[in-house]
Scaffold this motif. Structure first.
Motif, PDB file in Angstrom:
ATOM      1  N   TRP A   1       0.918  -1.235   0.016  1.00  0.00           N
ATOM      2  CA  TRP A   1       0.053  -0.070   0.074  1.00  0.00           C
ATOM      3  C   TRP A   1       0.790   1.361  -0.053  1.00  0.00           C
ATOM      4  N   LEU A   2       1.955   1.160   0.917  1.00  0.00           N
ATOM      5  CA  LEU A   2       2.699   2.398   0.937  1.00  0.00           C
ATOM      6  C   LEU A   2       3.556   2.824  -0.331  1.00  0.00           C
ATOM      7  N   GLU A   3       3.815   1.731  -0.853  1.00  0.00           N
ATOM      8  CA  GLU A   3       4.634   2.085  -2.273  1.00  0.00           C
ATOM      9  C   GLU A   3       3.909   2.409  -3.427  1.00  0.00           C
ATOM     10  N   TRP A   4       2.404   1.894  -3.236  1.00  0.00           N
ATOM     11  CA  TRP A   4       1.565   2.418  -4.324  1.00  0.00           C
ATOM     12  C   TRP A   4       0.993   3.741  -4.238  1.00  0.00           C
ATOM     13  N   ALA A   5       1.063   4.135  -2.920  1.00  0.00           N
ATOM     14  CA  ALA A   5       0.830   5.444  -2.634  1.00  0.00           C
ATOM     15  C   ALA A   5       1.700   6.121  -3.067  1.00  0.00           C
ATOM     16  N   SER A   6       2.873   6.006  -3.017  1.00  0.00           N
ATOM     17  CA  SER A   6       4.184   6.965  -3.376  1.00  0.00           C
ATOM     18  C   SER A   6       4.301   6.829  -4.855  1.00  0.00           C
ATOM     19  N   ARG A   7       3.614   5.868  -5.224  1.00  0.00           N
ATOM     20  CA  ARG A   7       3.851   5.795  -6.772  1.00  0.00           C
ATOM     21  C   ARG A   7       2.722   6.271  -7.461  1.00  0.00           C
ATOM     22  N   TYR A   8       1.699   6.696  -6.837  1.00  0.00           N
ATOM     23  CA  TYR A   8       0.576   7.117  -7.739  1.00  0.00           C
ATOM     24  C   TYR A   8       0.628   8.292  -8.571  1.00  0.00           C
ATOM     25  N   PRO A   9       1.580   9.407  -7.965  1.00  0.00           N
ATOM     26  CA  PRO A   9       1.579  10.597  -8.688  1.00  0.00           C
ATOM     27  C   PRO A   9       2.359  10.233  -9.810  1.00  0.00           C
ATOM     28  N   LEU A  10       3.295   9.278  -9.937  1.00  0.00           N
ATOM     29  CA  LEU A  10       3.918   8.787 -11.173  1.00  0.00           C
ATOM     30  C   LEU A  10       3.222   8.473 -12.124  1.00  0.00           C
ATOM     31  N   VAL A  11       1.944   7.660 -11.972  1.00  0.00           N
ATOM     32  CA  VAL A  11       0.830   7.279 -12.875  1.00  0.00           C
ATOM     33  C   VAL A  11       0.402   8.598 -13.518  1.00  0.00           C
ATOM     34  N   TRP A  12       0.271   9.806 -12.940  1.00  0.00           N
ATOM     35  CA  TRP A  12      -0.391  11.004 -13.479  1.00  0.00           C
ATOM     36  C   TRP A  12       0.723  11.567 -14.416  1.00  0.00           C
ATOM     37  N   LEU A  13       2.003  11.504 -13.739  1.00  0.00           N
ATOM     38  CA  LEU A  13       2.945  12.351 -14.649  1.00  0.00           C
ATOM     39  C   LEU A  13       3.252  11.408 -15.966  1.00  0.00           C
ATOM     40  N   ASP A  14       3.025  10.238 -15.841  1.00  0.00           N
ATOM     41  CA  ASP A  14       3.458   9.499 -17.081  1.00  0.00           C
ATOM     42  C   ASP A  14       2.307   9.665 -18.025  1.00  0.00           C
ATOM     43  N   MET A  15       1.254  10.149 -17.732  1.00  0.00           N
ATOM     44  CA  MET A  15      -0.055  10.115 -18.639  1.00  0.00           C
ATOM     45  C   MET A  15       0.426  10.936 -20.175  1.00  0.00           C
ATOM     46  N   PRO A  16       1.022  12.310 -19.801  1.00  0.00           N
ATOM     47  CA  PRO A  16       1.245  12.790 -21.390  1.00  0.00           C
ATOM     48  C   PRO A  16       1.881  12.063 -22.425  1.00  0.00           C
ATOM     49  N   SER A  17       2.743  11.120 -21.800  1.00  0.00           N
ATOM     50  CA  SER A  17       3.725  10.496 -22.805  1.00  0.00           C
ATOM     51  C   SER A  17       2.833   9.564 -23.416  1.00  0.00           C
ATOM     52  N   THR A  18       2.012   8.588 -22.421  1.00  0.00           N
ATOM     53  CA  THR A  18       0.977   7.572 -22.937  1.00  0.00           C
ATOM     54  C   THR A  18       0.113   8.210 -23.928  1.00  0.00           C
ATOM     55  N   TRP A  19      -0.463   9.611 -23.712  1.00  0.00           N
ATOM     56  CA  TRP A  19      -1.515  10.178 -24.709  1.00  0.00           C
ATOM     57  C   TRP A  19      -0.867  10.443 -26.055  1.00  0.00           C
ATOM     58  N   SER A  20       0.435  10.884 -25.833  1.00  0.00           N
ATOM     59  CA  SER A  20       1.371  11.155 -27.276  1.00  0.00           C
ATOM     60  C   SER A  20       1.386   9.985 -27.965  1.00  0.00           C
ATOM     61  N   ARG A  21       1.657   8.899 -27.373  1.00  0.00           N
ATOM     62  CA  ARG A  21       2.103   7.613 -28.140  1.00  0.00           C
ATOM     63  C   ARG A  21       0.637   7.198 -28.706  1.00  0.00           C
ATOM     64  N   ARG A  22      -0.345   7.437 -28.128  1.00  0.00           N
ATOM     65  CA  ARG A  22      -1.776   6.893 -28.399  1.00  0.00           C
ATOM     66  C   ARG A  22      -2.060   7.884 -29.844  1.00  0.00           C
ATOM     67  N   SER A  23      -2.020   9.145 -29.543  1.00  0.00           N
ATOM     68  CA  SER A  23      -2.439  10.100 -30.705  1.00  0.00           C
ATOM     69  C   SER A  23      -1.530   9.779 -31.965  1.00  0.00           C
ATOM     70  N   GLU A  24      -0.368   9.568 -31.665  1.00  0.00           N
ATOM     71  CA  GLU A  24       0.771   9.406 -32.854  1.00  0.00           C
ATOM     72  C   GLU A  24       0.760   7.898 -33.131  1.00  0.00           C
ATOM     73  N   ARG A  25      -0.061   7.163 -32.631  1.00  0.00           N
ATOM     74  CA  ARG A  25      -0.040   5.523 -33.116  1.00  0.00           C
ATOM     75  C   ARG A  25       1.221   5.071 -33.068  1.00  0.00           C
ATOM     76  N   ARG A  26       2.104   5.639 -31.910  1.00  0.00           N
ATOM     77  CA  ARG A  26       3.514   5.023 -32.006  1.00  0.00           C
ATOM     78  C   ARG A  26       3.450   3.883 -30.938  1.00  0.00           C
ATOM     79  N   VAL A  27       3.710   2.681 -31.512  1.00  0.00           N
ATOM     80  CA  VAL A  27       3.566   1.393 -30.515  1.00  0.00           C
ATOM     81  C   VAL A  27       4.837   0.710 -30.423  1.00  0.00           C
ATOM     82  N   ASP A  28       6.094   1.486 -30.956  1.00  0.00           N
ATOM     83  CA  ASP A  28       7.396   0.549 -30.662  1.00  0.00           C
ATOM     84  C   ASP A  28       8.190   1.472 -30.281  1.00  0.00           C
TER      85      ASP A  28
END
Ligand SMILES: C[S@@+](CC[C@H](N)C(=O)[O-])C[C@H]1O[C@@H](n2cnc3c(N)ncnc32)[C@H](O)[C@@H]1O
Length: 352
Positions: A85-112
């Motif tokens: 639980w503690l590790e997950w709580a400390s990593r949760y902000p990273l899930v949000w910080l990671d989102m823009p790069s996920t969105w850009s891969r999605r919009s550019e259809r970059r899968v490799d």
């Protein structure tokens, strides 16, 4: 510990996880539509009210079985609360910080979009992709550190309850070897990832030797971190391809495999089943868990459609129409049966 207070605590925990998962997805989807609208294409299909009702009922049944099997002694109730639980709580902000790069891969259809330093020759071509648009695919410590939390959010906190559905058939299957000391039995978890399934198996089966196989060195490192905290013999973690496993014929009494098959092309699915058959001893059991399919759960079609629309899951559409029973038979397995638990189908098969 199996008392009404524990039960209430379990229900409350699951409700909390469910709310966090739903809220997270709602807010992140809205943000993506606002900040990276190209990433929101293709659009999800609306989920009809009767599908939502069926999902809710199935969710309730899953938690009921999860609770009941712990009360029956299949695994300790403490497993119902097991998570870093503690590790997950400390990593949760990273899930949000990671989102823009996920969105850009999605919009550019970059899968490799994978780390430059990996040696591509070490992996099959189908593996070299950003499954779920995940940063680094399965090939970095960063990806491995976020994976469990991301899956937990995706399944609204039901990932481990669904994984635990492999425990009963494993325990029952191992009864075929009841004349041997339990410590001499070997259970292999194929595509073990960060080791969540092995952790559940250790809860139900403290004595057998556990082995986890995966292609990702980073995910195995993460698995080692989680699993080395457990009492009893340390599970052995092996890097390798499930299509050509580095284990001797007949060396395992049970094999589990969770959430791998929807990420494999059809031919690789068959190769993995053939390998599971080879490494099992005669009388041994295979327990396979993956997404439900169109044939057994047509009522969840919208949910299945949305899964592949939102995430990069290149083999999912083929997988949900695949005949796994026929593949198990083709590999040589008998006594094949299957049941569904929310979004997971669990097949049990025996090597004659
Ligand atoms: C969706 S994850 C499931 C992980 C884990 N079983 C779980 O329940 O979370 C799929 C895993 O399969 C592994 N994988 C994919 N193809 C593989 C292959 N051919 N051989 C071994 N592992 C593979 C990936 O590295 C990843 O860890």
């Amino acid at each position: 510990m199996a008392d009404p207070v524990t039960r209430l605590a379990y229900q409350t925990l699951q409700q909390g996880k469910s709310l966090v998962g739903l809220a997270h997805k709602e807010v992140s989807t809205k943000l993506m539509e606002l900040l990276a609208p190209a990433g929101a294409v293709p659009k999800t299909v609306p989920v009809p009210p009767q599908t939502l009702a069926a999902l809710q009922a199935s969710h309730g049944r899953l938690l009921e079985v999860d609770w009941r099997e712990s009360v029956e002694g299949l695994y300790p109730p403490s497993l119902l609360f097991d998570a870093p639980w503690l590790e997950w709580a400390s990593r949760y902000p990273l899930v949000w910080l990671d989102m823009p790069s996920t969105w850009s891969r999605r919009s550019e259809r970059r899968v490799d979009d994978l780390p430059a330093e990996i040696n591509r020759d070490d992996y099959p071509a189908y593996y070299l992709q950003n499954f779920h648009h995940q940063t680094d695919g399965y090939l970095s410590d960063y990806s491995a550190s976020l994976y469990d939390l991301q899956v937990e959010i995706l399944f609204n906190g039901t990932a481990d309850p669904m994984r635990r559905r492999v425990l009963k058939p494993l325990v029952q299957g191992l009864r075929a070897f009841a004349d041997r000391p339990a410590s001499q039995l070997r259970i292999l978890d194929v595509a073990t990832g960060t080791g969540r399934t092995l952790r559940q198996i250790r809860g139900a089966l403290p004595e057998p030797r556990l082995i986890g196989l995966d292609l990702s060195p980073a995910y195995l490192r993460q698995a080692n971190r989680w699993l080395s905290q457990l009492p009893n013999e340390l599970p052995q973690l092996v890097q390798g391809n499930a299509e050509a496993m580095p284990f001797a014929r007949g060396s395992m009494q049970a094999v589990s495999c969770v959430f791998l098959f929807h990420e494999l092309p059809g031919e690789a699915r068959q190769n993995v089943l053939n390998e599971c058959f080879r490494v099992l001893e005669s009388g041994g059991v295979l327990v396979l868990a993956d997404s439900v399919q169109m044939a057994d759960s047509p009522q969840f079609q919208a949910a299945m459609d949305n899964f592949r629309r939102v995430f990069h899951e290149p083999y999912y559409r083929d997988y949900i129409g695949d005949d796994i029973d026929a593949r198990l038979q083709a590999a040589g397995f008998g006594a094949i049966r299957a049941e569904s638990h929310l979004m997971t189908r669990v097949w049990t098969a025996t090597k004659p």
